[in-house]
Design a protein around this motif. Sequence first.
Motif, short mmCIF file in Angstrom:
data_model
loop_
_atom_site.label_atom_id
_atom_site.label_comp_id
_atom_site.label_asym_id
_atom_site.label_seq_id
_atom_site.Cartn_x
_atom_site.Cartn_y
_atom_site.Cartn_z
N ARG A 11 7.42 35.35 30.82
CA ARG A 11 7.39 33.81 31.21
C ARG A 11 7.23 32.93 30.43
O ARG A 11 8.12 32.23 30.19
CB ARG A 11 5.58 33.50 31.90
N ARG A 12 6.42 33.57 28.74
CA ARG A 12 6.78 31.99 28.24
C ARG A 12 8.61 31.65 27.85
O ARG A 12 8.87 31.17 27.22
CB ARG A 12 6.08 32.63 27.15
N ILE A 13 9.41 32.84 27.56
CA ILE A 13 10.71 33.05 27.06
C ILE A 13 11.45 32.74 28.44
O ILE A 13 12.44 32.06 27.82
CB ILE A 13 11.10 34.55 27.04
N LEU A 14 11.00 32.62 29.87
CA LEU A 14 11.92 31.74 30.37
C LEU A 14 10.92 30.95 31.21
O LEU A 14 10.94 31.23 32.96
CB LEU A 14 11.77 33.08 31.57
N GLN A 15 11.35 29.38 30.62
CA GLN A 15 10.31 28.45 30.84
C GLN A 15 10.72 27.99 32.00
O GLN A 15 9.33 27.69 32.54
CB GLN A 15 10.30 27.67 29.42
N ASN A 16 11.74 27.90 32.92
CA ASN A 16 12.11 27.18 33.88
C ASN A 16 12.24 28.28 34.91
O ASN A 16 12.52 27.81 36.53
CB ASN A 16 14.13 27.21 33.50
N CYS A 17 11.60 29.63 35.03
CA CYS A 17 11.35 30.70 36.47
C CYS A 17 10.13 30.96 36.85
O CYS A 17 8.60 30.73 35.59
CB CYS A 17 11.69 32.10 35.19
N THR A 18 9.81 30.19 37.69
CA THR A 18 8.43 30.28 38.18
C THR A 18 7.92 31.47 38.54
O THR A 18 8.26 32.21 38.55
CB THR A 18 8.45 29.47 39.62
N GLN A 19 6.14 31.61 38.01
CA GLN A 19 5.81 32.59 38.86
C GLN A 19 6.31 33.67 40.00
O GLN A 19 5.86 34.37 39.54
CB GLN A 19 4.25 32.12 38.12
N ARG A 20 6.58 33.36 41.21
CA ARG A 20 6.78 33.77 41.99
C ARG A 20 8.19 33.82 41.71
O ARG A 20 8.26 35.55 41.95
CB ARG A 20 6.04 33.30 43.25
N MET A 21 9.37 33.55 40.98
CA MET A 21 10.26 34.08 41.22
C MET A 21 10.38 34.94 39.95
O MET A 21 10.94 36.06 40.01
CB MET A 21 11.40 33.07 40.65
N LEU A 22 9.81 35.03 38.88
CA LEU A 22 9.73 36.11 37.91
C LEU A 22 9.85 37.18 38.88
O LEU A 22 10.04 38.26 38.41
CB LEU A 22 8.61 35.64 36.19
N THR A 23 8.08 37.77 39.43
CA THR A 23 8.00 38.32 39.81
C THR A 23 8.01 39.29 40.59
O THR A 23 8.86 40.66 41.13
CB THR A 23 5.96 38.16 40.48
N ASN A 24 9.65 38.12 41.93
CA ASN A 24 10.19 38.35 43.00
C ASN A 24 11.25 39.59 42.00
O ASN A 24 11.50 40.47 42.43
CB ASN A 24 10.43 37.72 43.88
N GLN A 25 11.46 39.11 40.92
CA GLN A 25 13.05 39.78 40.10
C GLN A 25 12.27 40.39 39.82
O GLN A 25 13.10 41.54 39.53
CB GLN A 25 13.64 38.78 39.06
N LEU A 26 11.28 41.13 39.18
CA LEU A 26 10.66 41.77 38.75
C LEU A 26 10.74 42.98 39.48
O LEU A 26 10.57 43.99 39.27
CB LEU A 26 9.47 41.55 37.74
N ARG A 27 10.14 43.38 40.67
CA ARG A 27 9.52 43.54 41.81
C ARG A 27 11.15 44.07 41.94
O ARG A 27 11.40 45.66 43.48
CB ARG A 27 8.92 43.01 43.41
N ASP A 28 12.28 43.19 42.50
CA ASP A 28 13.75 43.65 42.66
C ASP A 28 13.78 45.25 41.67
O ASP A 28 14.30 45.73 41.98
CB ASP A 28 14.49 42.81 43.50
N LEU A 29 13.99 44.92 40.22
CA LEU A 29 14.24 45.49 39.78
C LEU A 29 14.25 46.63 39.70
O LEU A 29 14.29 48.11 39.55
CB LEU A 29 14.34 45.37 38.37
N GLU A 30 12.38 46.74 39.83
CA GLU A 30 11.73 47.92 40.01
C GLU A 30 12.53 48.04 40.88
O GLU A 30 12.09 49.85 40.71
CB GLU A 30 9.86 48.16 39.77
N ALA A 31 12.13 47.72 41.97
CA ALA A 31 12.69 48.87 43.34
C ALA A 31 13.99 49.41 42.98
O ALA A 31 14.31 50.32 44.22
CB ALA A 31 13.12 47.65 44.56
N ASP A 32 14.92 49.00 42.55
CA ASP A 32 16.52 49.23 42.14
C ASP A 32 16.10 50.59 41.07
O ASP A 32 17.33 51.32 40.79
CB ASP A 32 17.12 48.44 41.87
N GLY A 33 14.81 50.56 40.31
CA GLY A 33 15.23 52.07 39.43
C GLY A 33 15.68 51.19 38.25
O GLY A 33 15.88 51.72 37.39
#
Length: 117
Positions: free
Chosen positions: A47-69
């Motif tokens: 979150r600190r590195i990606l300052q312009n990324c919202t918490q919700r967006m970061l969570t969703n992107q991480l979930r997608d990356l996790e789902a894709d293995g």
Amino acid sequence: MARTRHSRLDCGPGCPVEATLQLIDGKWKGVILFHLLAGPMRFGALRRILQNCTQRMLTNQLRDLEADGLVDRTIYPQVPPKVEYSLTARGRTLGPVIMALKTWGETHGVASVPDAA
């Protein structure tokens, strides 16, 4: 509108390229993968590195990356809970691709685009 993902890659010569791009197509996915190349990171550090990324967006992107293995989420049993994100073996194979995108961006990025006349 959601994009159609191919379940098979025998549809033509460009399908593997399309499949790869679909895995990293989120606005922040490539950047997340780039930072995780350095090693595991906690959510707050990302979150600190990606300052312009919202918490919700970061969570969703991480979930997608996790789902894709591509990303692994490790929860440590402690109080307060500690969660780390790291690249899976499959995710690490994208390292050369991510670094090639970085190199291309440094060479041909926005700073190198000629002014429209």
